[in-house]
Write a protein that holds these residues in place. Sequence first.
Motif, PDB file in Angstrom:
ATOM      1  N   SER A  16       0.834  -1.205   0.000  1.00  0.00           N
ATOM      2  CA  SER A  16       0.000   0.000   0.000  1.00  0.00           C
ATOM      3  C   SER A  16       0.868   1.254   0.000  1.00  0.00           C
ATOM      4  O   SER A  16       0.561   2.233  -0.689  1.00  0.00           O
ATOM      5  CB  SER A  16      -0.925   0.001   1.214  1.00  0.00           C
ATOM      6  OG  SER A  16      -1.791  -1.102   1.180  1.00  0.00           O
ATOM      7  N   GLY A  17       1.966   1.221   0.750  1.00  0.00           N
ATOM      8  CA  GLY A  17       2.881   2.352   0.763  1.00  0.00           C
ATOM      9  C   GLY A  17       3.561   2.580  -0.571  1.00  0.00           C
ATOM     10  O   GLY A  17       3.719   3.722  -1.017  1.00  0.00           O
TER      11      GLY A  17
ATOM     12  N   GLY B 159      -2.657   4.673  -2.904  1.00  0.00           N
ATOM     13  CA  GLY B 159      -2.549   3.923  -1.655  1.00  0.00           C
ATOM     14  C   GLY B 159      -3.870   3.332  -1.195  1.00  0.00           C
ATOM     15  O   GLY B 159      -3.944   2.165  -0.813  1.00  0.00           O
TER      16      GLY B 159
END
Length: 92
Positions: A31-32, A72
């Motif tokens: 996600s980062g 994200g």
Amino acid sequence: MTDAEPTFEGIDAGSELDGRRFVIGLYLALSGVAALMGAALSVVLTEVSEPLTLFGFISLPPTMLGFALYGGLTVAAVLGVPLVAILYLSER
């Protein structure tokens, strides 16, 4: 002990990195990375003037923060929903 029996002498059963922590860490890392790639994409797409639409109803500005949130949160939702389902079903 016979040759067919496995030995686990080198494996620490009390290790801090178990499967669940690894999967959640990988989820957060992915996600980062998607958020960072969204921010990097905003540098390339400078001529975008219309707002981004997240999940069809959340409007985000076409800025670096908007692109980062879009990337994200989209990846977090796409990977998070099945992950929560798997974690829930594994407890039952």
